[in-house]
Design a protein around this motif. Structure first.
Motif, PDB file in Angstrom:
ATOM      1  N   ARG A 137       0.897  -1.052  -0.040  1.00 41.96           N
ATOM      2  CA  ARG A 137       0.106   0.009   0.084  1.00 41.96           C
ATOM      3  C   ARG A 137       0.789   1.254  -0.113  1.00 41.96           C
ATOM      4  N   HIS A 211      -7.798  -0.349   2.473  1.00 40.13           N
ATOM      5  CA  HIS A 211      -6.725  -1.128   1.844  1.00 40.13           C
ATOM      6  C   HIS A 211      -5.680  -0.170   1.046  1.00 40.13           C
ATOM      7  N   TYR A 245      -7.426  -2.946  10.612  1.00 43.07           N
ATOM      8  CA  TYR A 245      -7.415  -2.823   9.100  1.00 43.07           C
ATOM      9  C   TYR A 245      -6.030  -3.119   8.395  1.00 43.07           C
TER      10      TYR A 245
END
Length: 451
Positions: A137, A211, A245
């Protein structure tokens, strides 16, 4: 010209004049620079070229934790220089082996791997790269009242106005609000700590897309932006959010590490283990440049079969590592972590007394020997004594306070409407009280301005 290099010691005026003529000073308009010509230092004091002694109440840049001129560290540097001053970072050396093991022993949790850098900024740069590569990410959440260094990635992480001249910076950095109890809009409305700053972070995570977020990157205890100490529950809540997360938690302990808060690392106060932790400053107590990224075993395993994405010519420099080994031994031999905790209790008590005595003091905050005094025009409105991001022409009253401190032999860091109380961890009670007595008298200047 050759003879000029052999000249005898300079006068104070010559030192200042030549430094100003030939060198650039950081974060300053060069025409306004007026540096102290320092010639020697020992313990909690340093001396200028005119013979004036100063009590170092900021450990220079919050880094000379063990105090100035410790012979054990100096001797370690000398011995290493005589034996092996440098090899390239692809080599293995005894200092590298020993310091890696020592850091693994004192680091929290599973932070058992180390990548050495030259300081805090490039430790943070490498932490960004590691987080992005490991998670796949690209976004990083940081905080507005933060400072992480002046290099490209670190200054983009930084939330304070030092970031502005470097913008647009690296892509993908988002800033959120801090757990700043004294000026928290949520808490001031409720008159209690609501921890809504955590809800705010989770909202931003949702809006940005979990995400897409590699890491939440924070100073465990905010440094130059005001010693902002997280309330109980904040750091634990941030750890839970990151776990929920799949986001990495990165803690910048460049200032707060190595005993400054009364624990080896500030995260220890809340028993939270980050995925990555960056350190520097107190690692060598400023005797030589050195920083590091402490890496969890889980993340380190990711690079077993993949190239690690970082490199520095002076990574694992033997002289710097030798200085760090000796510094860590001084912490332990002199029980400096315990002394920081003990002196920190006295500091907190005396700062509270200063707040009671002086109407210009809006708030005091400290944890261990990491402290700040925040000055205001009005305690009810909490209007800062000088504005946020005050320019030199707006710093008049704070400059007067700074001049009083220096004239009375006290050196500390003044930023906007705050000044800091961050002495070396070796300070004794009588030395601590010496500095606080000067501060007590100096605050009469700001009290008069408020009155």
């Amino acid at each position: 010209m050759a003879e000029a290099f052999l000249e005898a010691g300079m006068t104070a005026e010559e030192i200042v004049a030549l430094c100003r003529q030939y060198t650039i000073y950081e974060w300053s308009a060069q025409g306004m620079v007026d540096p102290i010509p320092v010639v020697r230092a020992k313990g909690v004091y340093f001396w200028d070229a005119r013979g004036r002694r100063y009590l170092d109440f900021n450990s220079q840049l919050m880094n000379v934790n063990i105090g100035h001129g410790d012979e054990r560290v100096i001797r370690a540097i000398q011995e290493q220089a005589a034996r092996l001053p440098y090899v390239n970072p692809f080599m293995a050396t005894e200092p590298r082996a020993r310091l890696g093991r020592m850091l693994a022993e004192i680091a929290p949790g599973d932070l058992k791997k180390v990548f050495f850098t030259l300081g805090g900024a490039d430790a943070n740069e490498n932490a960004i790269k590691i987080a992005r590569l490991y998670t796949g990410r690209h976004k990083i959440i940081a905080r507005y009242r933060s400072y992480h260094g002046a290099t490209a990635g670190a200054i983009t992480l930084t939330g304070d106005p030092r970031r502005w001249p470097a913008e647009p910076g690296i892509p993908g950095v988002i800033h959120v609000m801090d757990p700043y109890r004294y000026r928290c809009r949520w808490c001031m409305r409720e008159e209690r700590c609501t921890l809504d700053c955590l809800n705010h972070v989770e909202d931003v995570i949702q809006f940005e897309g979990p995400h897409t977020i590699a890491a939440v990157f924070i100073e465990t205890v905010t440094g130059t932006n005001g010693i902002i100490i997280p309330p109980d529950g904040y750091l634990e809540g941030l750890r839970m959010l990151c776990d929920r997360y799949g986001i990495l938690l990165i803690c910048d302990e460049v200032m707060s590490g190595f005993g400054r808060t009364g624990e080896w690392f500030a995260v220890n106060h809340w028993k939270v283990v980050p995925d990555l932790m960056t350190v520097a400053k107190g690692l060598t107590s400023g005797y030589l440049p050195l920083g590091a990224v402490l890496i969890s075993e889980r993340i380190a395993e990711f690079f077993r079969d993949r190239p690690f994405p970082g490199g520095l010519t002076y990574n694992s420099h033997p002289l710097c590592l030798a200085a760090a080994i000796a510094t860590l031994q001084v912490y332990q031999e002199d029980r400096l972590i315990e002394n920081a905790r003990r002196m920190g209790e006295i500091l907190a008590r005396e700062l509270a007394r200063l707040k009671e005595r002086h109407p210009s003091v809006g708030d005091v905050r400290s944890i261990g020997l990491f402290g700040v005094v925040e000055l205001v025009k009005n305690r009810e409105t909490r209007e800062p004594l000088v504005p946020f991001n005050a320019q030199p022409r707006e710093m008049g009253i704070m400059n007067r306070l700074k001049e009083f401190f220096l004239q009375n032999g006290l050196y500390t860091f003044i930023r906007w409407n705050t000044f800091f109380t961050n002495p070396p961890l070796c300070i004794r009670e009588e030395e601590l009280m010496e500095g606080l007595e000067i501060i007590d008298r100096g605050l009469e200047i700001t009290d008069d301005a408020v009155a």
